[in-house]
Motif scaffolding. Structure first.
Motif, PDB file in Angstrom:
ATOM      1  N   ALA A 147       6.701   5.977  -3.248  1.00  9.42           N
ATOM      2  CA  ALA A 147       7.714   5.506  -2.305  1.00  9.42           C
ATOM      3  C   ALA A 147       9.085   5.722  -2.932  1.00  9.42           C
ATOM      4  O   ALA A 147       9.248   5.597  -4.151  1.00  9.42           O
ATOM      5  CB  ALA A 147       7.508   4.030  -1.995  1.00  9.42           C
ATOM      6  N   PHE A 148      10.047   6.027  -2.084  1.00 13.14           N
ATOM      7  CA  PHE A 148      11.412   6.297  -2.530  1.00 13.14           C
ATOM      8  C   PHE A 148      12.374   5.523  -1.643  1.00 13.14           C
ATOM      9  O   PHE A 148      12.231   5.538  -0.422  1.00 13.14           O
ATOM     10  CB  PHE A 148      11.721   7.800  -2.416  1.00 13.14           C
ATOM     11  N   ALA A 154       7.539  -6.082  -9.884  1.00 12.21           N
ATOM     12  CA  ALA A 154       7.018  -7.066  -8.930  1.00 12.21           C
ATOM     13  C   ALA A 154       7.832  -7.059  -7.634  1.00 12.21           C
ATOM     14  O   ALA A 154       7.271  -7.084  -6.535  1.00 12.21           O
ATOM     15  CB  ALA A 154       7.009  -8.461  -9.545  1.00 12.21           C
ATOM     16  N   ALA A 155       9.136  -7.006  -7.755  1.00  8.29           N
ATOM     17  CA  ALA A 155       9.998  -6.958  -6.564  1.00  8.29           C
ATOM     18  C   ALA A 155       9.813  -5.641  -5.822  1.00  8.29           C
ATOM     19  O   ALA A 155       9.778  -5.614  -4.590  1.00  8.29           O
ATOM     20  CB  ALA A 155      11.459  -7.146  -6.966  1.00  8.29           C
ATOM     21  N   ALA A 156       9.679  -4.546  -6.568  1.00 12.47           N
ATOM     22  CA  ALA A 156       9.464  -3.244  -5.939  1.00 12.47           C
ATOM     23  C   ALA A 156       8.130  -3.225  -5.198  1.00 12.47           C
ATOM     24  O   ALA A 156       8.042  -2.706  -4.082  1.00 12.47           O
ATOM     25  CB  ALA A 156       9.513  -2.135  -6.979  1.00 12.47           C
ATOM     26  N   TYR A 157       7.103  -3.820  -5.805  1.00 17.48           N
ATOM     27  CA  TYR A 157       5.805  -3.872  -5.126  1.00 17.48           C
ATOM     28  C   TYR A 157       5.907  -4.653  -3.816  1.00 17.48           C
ATOM     29  O   TYR A 157       5.352  -4.236  -2.798  1.00 17.48           O
ATOM     30  CB  TYR A 157       4.717  -4.487  -6.008  1.00 17.48           C
ATOM     31  N   ALA A 158       6.597  -5.778  -3.836  1.00 14.19           N
ATOM     32  CA  ALA A 158       6.736  -6.585  -2.615  1.00 14.19           C
ATOM     33  C   ALA A 158       7.415  -5.776  -1.513  1.00 14.19           C
ATOM     34  O   ALA A 158       6.995  -5.811  -0.350  1.00 14.19           O
ATOM     35  CB  ALA A 158       7.516  -7.864  -2.914  1.00 14.19           C
ATOM     36  N   LYS A 159       8.434  -5.028  -1.882  1.00  9.76           N
ATOM     37  CA  LYS A 159       9.123  -4.184  -0.898  1.00  9.76           C
ATOM     38  C   LYS A 159       8.204  -3.052  -0.423  1.00  9.76           C
ATOM     39  O   LYS A 159       8.125  -2.763   0.766  1.00  9.76           O
ATOM     40  CB  LYS A 159      10.413  -3.618  -1.488  1.00  9.76           C
ATOM     41  N   TYR A 160       7.523  -2.423  -1.355  1.00 13.89           N
ATOM     42  CA  TYR A 160       6.583  -1.344  -1.020  1.00 13.89           C
ATOM     43  C   TYR A 160       5.504  -1.856  -0.069  1.00 13.89           C
ATOM     44  O   TYR A 160       5.178  -1.207   0.923  1.00 13.89           O
ATOM     45  CB  TYR A 160       5.963  -0.795  -2.308  1.00 13.89           C
ATOM     46  N   ASP A 161       4.965  -3.017  -0.368  1.00 20.13           N
ATOM     47  CA  ASP A 161       3.914  -3.601   0.468  1.00 20.13           C
ATOM     48  C   ASP A 161       4.420  -3.824   1.892  1.00 20.13           C
ATOM     49  O   ASP A 161       3.725  -3.504   2.867  1.00 20.13           O
ATOM     50  CB  ASP A 161       3.438  -4.916  -0.156  1.00 20.13           C
ATOM     51  N   ALA A 162       5.622  -4.338   2.019  1.00 22.22           N
ATOM     52  CA  ALA A 162       6.208  -4.554   3.347  1.00 22.22           C
ATOM     53  C   ALA A 162       6.454  -3.218   4.054  1.00 22.22           C
ATOM     54  O   ALA A 162       6.185  -3.077   5.255  1.00 22.22           O
ATOM     55  CB  ALA A 162       7.514  -5.339   3.226  1.00 22.22           C
ATOM     56  N   MET A 163       6.940  -2.231   3.307  1.00 22.89           N
ATOM     57  CA  MET A 163       7.197  -0.909   3.894  1.00 22.89           C
ATOM     58  C   MET A 163       5.915  -0.259   4.403  1.00 22.89           C
ATOM     59  O   MET A 163       5.892   0.319   5.491  1.00 22.89           O
ATOM     60  CB  MET A 163       7.863   0.008   2.864  1.00 22.89           C
ATOM     61  N   THR A 164       4.852  -0.360   3.615  1.00 24.22           N
ATOM     62  CA  THR A 164       3.592   0.253   4.031  1.00 24.22           C
ATOM     63  C   THR A 164       2.939  -0.514   5.180  1.00 24.22           C
ATOM     64  O   THR A 164       2.074   0.028   5.858  1.00 24.22           O
ATOM     65  CB  THR A 164       2.600   0.396   2.853  1.00 24.22           C
ATOM     66  N   ASP A 165       3.373  -1.744   5.404  1.00 21.09           N
ATOM     67  CA  ASP A 165       2.914  -2.503   6.576  1.00 21.09           C
ATOM     68  C   ASP A 165       3.756  -2.196   7.811  1.00 21.09           C
ATOM     69  O   ASP A 165       3.552  -2.788   8.868  1.00 21.09           O
ATOM     70  CB  ASP A 165       2.948  -4.013   6.291  1.00 21.09           C
ATOM     71  N   CYS A 213       9.260   8.541   7.025  1.00 19.23           N
ATOM     72  CA  CYS A 213      10.663   8.221   6.743  1.00 19.23           C
ATOM     73  C   CYS A 213      11.213   7.432   7.924  1.00 19.23           C
ATOM     74  O   CYS A 213      11.061   7.835   9.075  1.00 19.23           O
ATOM     75  CB  CYS A 213      11.477   9.493   6.548  1.00 19.23           C
ATOM     76  N   ASN A 214      11.857   6.306   7.610  1.00 18.73           N
ATOM     77  CA  ASN A 214      12.498   5.506   8.652  1.00 18.73           C
ATOM     78  C   ASN A 214      13.984   5.291   8.372  1.00 18.73           C
ATOM     79  O   ASN A 214      14.611   4.429   8.984  1.00 18.73           O
ATOM     80  CB  ASN A 214      11.788   4.157   8.816  1.00 18.73           C
ATOM     81  N   GLY A 215      14.542   6.072   7.441  1.00 19.55           N
ATOM     82  CA  GLY A 215      15.943   5.902   7.065  1.00 19.55           C
ATOM     83  C   GLY A 215      16.134   4.896   5.945  1.00 19.55           C
ATOM     84  O   GLY A 215      17.170   4.881   5.294  1.00 19.55           O
ATOM     85  N   GLU A 216      15.134   4.041   5.730  1.00 23.00           N
ATOM     86  CA  GLU A 216      15.165   3.081   4.626  1.00 23.00           C
ATOM     87  C   GLU A 216      14.383   3.603   3.432  1.00 23.00           C
ATOM     88  O   GLU A 216      14.742   3.348   2.292  1.00 23.00           O
ATOM     89  CB  GLU A 216      14.530   1.749   5.050  1.00 23.00           C
ATOM     90  N   CYS A 217      13.278   4.277   3.727  1.00 24.44           N
ATOM     91  CA  CYS A 217      12.380   4.721   2.669  1.00 24.44           C
ATOM     92  C   CYS A 217      11.678   6.011   3.076  1.00 24.44           C
ATOM     93  O   CYS A 217      11.649   6.371   4.256  1.00 24.44           O
ATOM     94  CB  CYS A 217      11.337   3.656   2.357  1.00 24.44           C
TER      95      CYS A 217
END
Length: 117
Positions: free
Chosen positions: A6-7, A17-28, A74-78
């Motif tokens: 993820a980028f 840990a914070a990056a994982y939380a964001k990644y998890d939300a993004m993949t959801d 890609c959604n403009g955020e990630c």
């Protein structure tokens, strides 16, 4: 099997840990996880210029040559990519380098690691 990355743009440093939380939300499929940033769209464009996205119009041969296991998101955020495991050694370093040049963070969920810009 795939190798996922993820980028996204982060103004401040973020730990794994914070990056994982964001990644998890993004993949959801959540939006508003991070701010939209034009660098993300530029990165997405560059990635697809090098390795076109999967599409129904592709021939079977073109799809076989693709490094992607699924469409690049890609959604403009990630930007989220799923790379064929057999192609990870040739693709991962190039994507990380491209992200760094754009000032984007890379999150590697396999290693639970943040690769700063």
């Amino acid at each position: 099997m795939s190798y996922d990355l993820a980028f996204w743009y982060e103004e401040d440093a973020v730990d794994a840990a914070a990056a994982y939380a964001k990644y998890d939300a993004m993949t959801d499929g959540e939006s508003g996880v991070v701010a939209r940033n034009p660098r993300v769209l530029e990165f997405h464009r560059d990635v697809l210029r090098i390795h076109p996205d999967l599409s129904e119009d592709m021939s079977e041969e073109e799809a076989e040559r693709s490094p992607w296991n699924s469409s690049v998101y890609c959604n403009g955020e990630c930007v989220l990519v799923s790379i064929a495991w057999s192609r990870k050694s040739e693709i991962v370093a190039a994507l990380v380098d491209m992200a760094r040049r754009r000032g984007l963070l890379t999150y590697d969920p396999q290693r639970e690691a943040v690769i700063e810009a």
